[in-house]
Write a protein that holds these residues in place. Structure first.
Motif, mmCIF file in Angstrom:
data_model
loop_
_atom_site.group_PDB
_atom_site.id
_atom_site.type_symbol
_atom_site.label_atom_id
_atom_site.label_comp_id
_atom_site.label_asym_id
_atom_site.label_seq_id
_atom_site.Cartn_x
_atom_site.Cartn_y
_atom_site.Cartn_z
ATOM 1 N N VAL A 80 -6.007 7.355 1.575
ATOM 2 C CA VAL A 80 -5.602 8.047 0.349
ATOM 3 C C VAL A 80 -6.225 9.438 0.264
ATOM 4 C CG1 VAL A 80 -5.792 8.019 -2.173
ATOM 5 C CG2 VAL A 80 -5.138 5.938 -0.943
ATOM 6 N N ASN A 84 -2.748 -6.979 0.303
ATOM 7 C CA ASN A 84 -2.375 -5.576 0.113
ATOM 8 C C ASN A 84 -3.630 -4.775 -0.229
ATOM 9 O OD1 ASN A 84 0.365 -6.438 0.343
ATOM 10 N ND2 ASN A 84 0.258 -7.063 -1.789
ATOM 11 N N PRO A 85 -3.955 -3.779 0.582
ATOM 12 C CA PRO A 85 -5.226 -3.059 0.402
ATOM 13 C C PRO A 85 -5.264 -2.233 -0.881
ATOM 14 C CG PRO A 85 -3.890 -1.970 2.059
ATOM 15 C CD PRO A 85 -3.175 -3.233 1.706
ATOM 16 N N PRO A 86 -6.477 -2.010 -1.395
ATOM 17 C CA PRO A 86 -6.613 -1.137 -2.571
ATOM 18 C C PRO A 86 -6.318 0.321 -2.204
ATOM 19 C CG PRO A 86 -8.777 -1.773 -1.740
ATOM 20 C CD PRO A 86 -7.769 -2.502 -0.908
ATOM 21 N N LEU A 87 -6.018 1.128 -3.221
ATOM 22 C CA LEU A 87 -5.758 2.562 -3.005
ATOM 23 C C LEU A 87 -6.857 3.389 -3.668
ATOM 24 C CD1 LEU A 87 -1.895 2.590 -3.672
ATOM 25 C CD2 LEU A 87 -3.084 2.446 -1.476
ATOM 26 N N LEU A 106 3.264 0.957 7.604
ATOM 27 C CA LEU A 106 1.990 0.826 8.307
ATOM 28 C C LEU A 106 1.872 -0.593 8.817
ATOM 29 C CD1 LEU A 106 -0.538 2.641 8.836
ATOM 30 C CD2 LEU A 106 -1.607 1.522 6.890
ATOM 31 N N HIS A 143 0.354 -3.053 -4.518
ATOM 32 C CA HIS A 143 -0.987 -2.464 -4.667
ATOM 33 C C HIS A 143 -1.559 -2.643 -6.068
ATOM 34 C CE1 HIS A 143 -1.082 -0.696 -0.650
ATOM 35 N NE2 HIS A 143 0.170 -0.329 -0.833
ATOM 36 N N VAL A 203 2.301 7.142 6.327
ATOM 37 C CA VAL A 203 2.247 5.746 5.846
ATOM 38 C C VAL A 203 3.518 5.453 5.044
ATOM 39 C CG1 VAL A 203 1.055 4.133 4.291
ATOM 40 C CG2 VAL A 203 -0.283 5.576 5.832
ATOM 41 N N PRO A 213 6.101 -1.977 4.363
ATOM 42 C CA PRO A 213 7.435 -1.459 4.692
ATOM 43 C C PRO A 213 7.531 0.047 4.449
ATOM 44 C CG PRO A 213 7.502 -2.723 2.634
ATOM 45 C CD PRO A 213 6.106 -2.838 3.178
ATOM 46 N N VAL A 248 4.562 10.684 -5.761
ATOM 47 C CA VAL A 248 3.842 9.403 -5.825
ATOM 48 C C VAL A 248 2.494 9.525 -5.118
ATOM 49 C CG1 VAL A 248 4.741 8.167 -3.773
ATOM 50 C CG2 VAL A 248 4.231 6.901 -5.860
ATOM 51 N N LEU A 249 2.424 10.295 -4.031
ATOM 52 C CA LEU A 249 1.143 10.457 -3.340
ATOM 53 C C LEU A 249 0.185 11.336 -4.140
ATOM 54 C CD1 LEU A 249 2.197 10.699 0.427
ATOM 55 C CD2 LEU A 249 1.196 8.754 -0.798
ATOM 56 N N TYR A 270 -6.901 -6.149 6.275
ATOM 57 C CA TYR A 270 -5.513 -6.289 5.818
ATOM 58 C C TYR A 270 -4.616 -6.137 7.031
ATOM 59 C CZ TYR A 270 -7.834 -5.439 1.403
ATOM 60 O OH TYR A 270 -8.680 -5.527 0.335
ATOM 61 N N THR A 310 -9.868 5.257 -0.500
ATOM 62 C CA THR A 310 -9.802 4.860 0.912
ATOM 63 C C THR A 310 -9.637 6.116 1.765
ATOM 64 O OG1 THR A 310 -7.395 4.667 1.127
ATOM 65 C CG2 THR A 310 -8.559 2.767 0.184
HETATM 66 C C1 HEC Z 1 5.670 -4.773 0.054
HETATM 67 C C2 HEC Z 1 4.342 -4.388 -0.321
HETATM 68 C C3 HEC Z 1 3.982 -2.924 -0.346
HETATM 69 C C4 HEC Z 1 4.609 -1.902 -1.019
HETATM 70 C C5 HEC Z 1 5.866 -1.966 -1.850
HETATM 71 C C6 HEC Z 1 3.814 -0.723 -0.784
HETATM 72 N N1 HEC Z 1 2.755 -1.008 0.027
HETATM 73 FE FE1 HEC Z 1 1.329 0.278 0.687
HETATM 74 N N2 HEC Z 1 0.543 -1.164 1.885
HETATM 75 C C7 HEC Z 1 0.948 -2.478 1.901
HETATM 76 C C8 HEC Z 1 0.215 -3.192 2.944
HETATM 77 C C9 HEC Z 1 0.365 -4.651 3.281
HETATM 78 C C10 HEC Z 1 -0.629 -2.245 3.559
HETATM 79 C C11 HEC Z 1 -1.566 -2.479 4.754
HETATM 80 C C12 HEC Z 1 -0.769 -2.298 6.034
HETATM 81 C C13 HEC Z 1 -1.512 -2.685 7.277
HETATM 82 O O1 HEC Z 1 -2.448 -3.463 7.216
HETATM 83 O O2 HEC Z 1 -1.121 -2.192 8.351
HETATM 84 C C14 HEC Z 1 -0.414 -0.980 2.835
HETATM 85 C C15 HEC Z 1 -1.100 0.189 3.096
HETATM 86 C C16 HEC Z 1 -1.026 1.339 2.318
HETATM 87 C C17 HEC Z 1 -1.873 2.503 2.459
HETATM 88 C C18 HEC Z 1 -3.000 2.704 3.485
HETATM 89 C C19 HEC Z 1 -4.185 1.783 3.240
HETATM 90 C C20 HEC Z 1 -4.928 2.063 1.965
HETATM 91 O O3 HEC Z 1 -5.089 1.101 1.191
HETATM 92 O O4 HEC Z 1 -5.345 3.200 1.695
HETATM 93 C C21 HEC Z 1 -1.476 3.401 1.508
HETATM 94 C C22 HEC Z 1 -2.071 4.761 1.240
HETATM 95 C C23 HEC Z 1 -0.356 2.808 0.797
HETATM 96 N N3 HEC Z 1 -0.107 1.553 1.303
HETATM 97 C C24 HEC Z 1 0.333 3.434 -0.233
HETATM 98 C C25 HEC Z 1 1.493 2.918 -0.829
HETATM 99 C C26 HEC Z 1 2.299 3.621 -1.808
HETATM 100 C C27 HEC Z 1 1.957 4.981 -2.379
HETATM 101 C C28 HEC Z 1 3.366 2.817 -2.090
HETATM 102 C C29 HEC Z 1 4.526 3.099 -3.001
HETATM 103 C C30 HEC Z 1 5.351 4.255 -2.689
HETATM 104 C C31 HEC Z 1 3.215 1.605 -1.305
HETATM 105 N N4 HEC Z 1 2.067 1.703 -0.555
HETATM 106 C C32 HEC Z 1 4.090 0.527 -1.334
HETATM 107 C C33 HEC Z 1 1.914 -3.043 1.107
HETATM 108 C C34 HEC Z 1 2.816 -2.357 0.322
#
Ligand code: HEC
Length: 153
Positions: free
Chosen positions: A81, A72-75, A96, A61, A91, A112, A125-126, A107, A78
């Motif tokens: 978030v 990888n979507p922005p946080l 997701l 992110h 999530v 994972p 973290v959240l 996206y 959204t």
């Molecule tokens: C390996 C890459 C990866 C890691 C590590 C990862 N994410 Fe994500 N995350 C993604 C992807 C790709 C999506 C979109 C999933 C989809 O399209 O179904 C996503 C979606 C999300 C979303 C929902 C969409 C949005 O943008 O609001 C949130 C919230 C989120 N991640 C938070 C986190 C947080 C907090 C962490 C760390 C604890 C984390 N992610 C770690 C790849 C990652």
């Protein structure tokens, strides 16, 4: 000693101990999930969450929460978030894998699950993410994470 005398002594002791000493009164404890975190505890949670974010989430992110276009979507502000806490906690617990649309970008890479993190780490973290990158939303507590985790086991 005669057993009647013993019984008598026991009875006298029982009567002479005031009732208040036997029943310890405690204030009613609120349901942990309803307890509001204090400002100090939120600040500490955000500080811990910042470290976890750098270690775990930033690879995908990005450090500034802007994500990577089409991957990888922005946080930033959204609906995930800032929206429903249960969904957001899920999530991290389940990962997701759905078509996420944020500001016209799609996206579909799977995220994972991060279920190996402790309840407190997920809360931290959240809470960091919800109060950084221009976001402003209520803290997430370990008790809330625990409750959601219990529903998916
Ligand atoms: C390996 C890459 C990866 C890691 C590590 C990862 N994410 Fe994500 N995350 C993604 C992807 C790709 C999506 C979109 C999933 C989809 O399209 O179904 C996503 C979606 C999300 C979303 C929902 C969409 C949005 O943008 O609001 C949130 C919230 C989120 N991640 C938070 C986190 C947080 C907090 C962490 C760390 C604890 C984390 N992610 C770690 C790849 C990652």
């Amino acid at each position: 000693m005669n057993k009647w005398i013993l019984t008598g002594i026991t009875a006298i002791i029982a009567i002479s101990v005031p009732a208040t000493a036997q029943v310890k009164k405690t204030a009613p404890v609120k349901n942990a999930a309803q307890q509001k975190p204090t400002a100090v505890s939120v600040t500490a949670s955000i500080a811990r969450g910042k470290i976890l974010y750098k270690e775990i989430c930033a690879t995908c992110h990005q450090a500034d929460g802007t994500g990577v276009p089409r991957m990888n979507p922005p946080l930033i502000k959204t609906k995930y978030v800032l929206g429903d806490k249960t969904k957001l906690i899920k999530v991290l617990l389940l990962g997701l894998n759905e078509d996420v649309e944020i500001e016209g970008e799609y996206y579909s890479n799977p995220m994972p699950a991060q279920a190996a993190l402790k309840d407190e780490e997920i809360a931290d973290v959240l809470t960091f993410v919800r109060n950084n990158f221009g976001n402003k939303a209520a803290a997430i507590t370990p008790a809330q994470v625990k409750m959601v985790r219990a529903t998916i086991k």
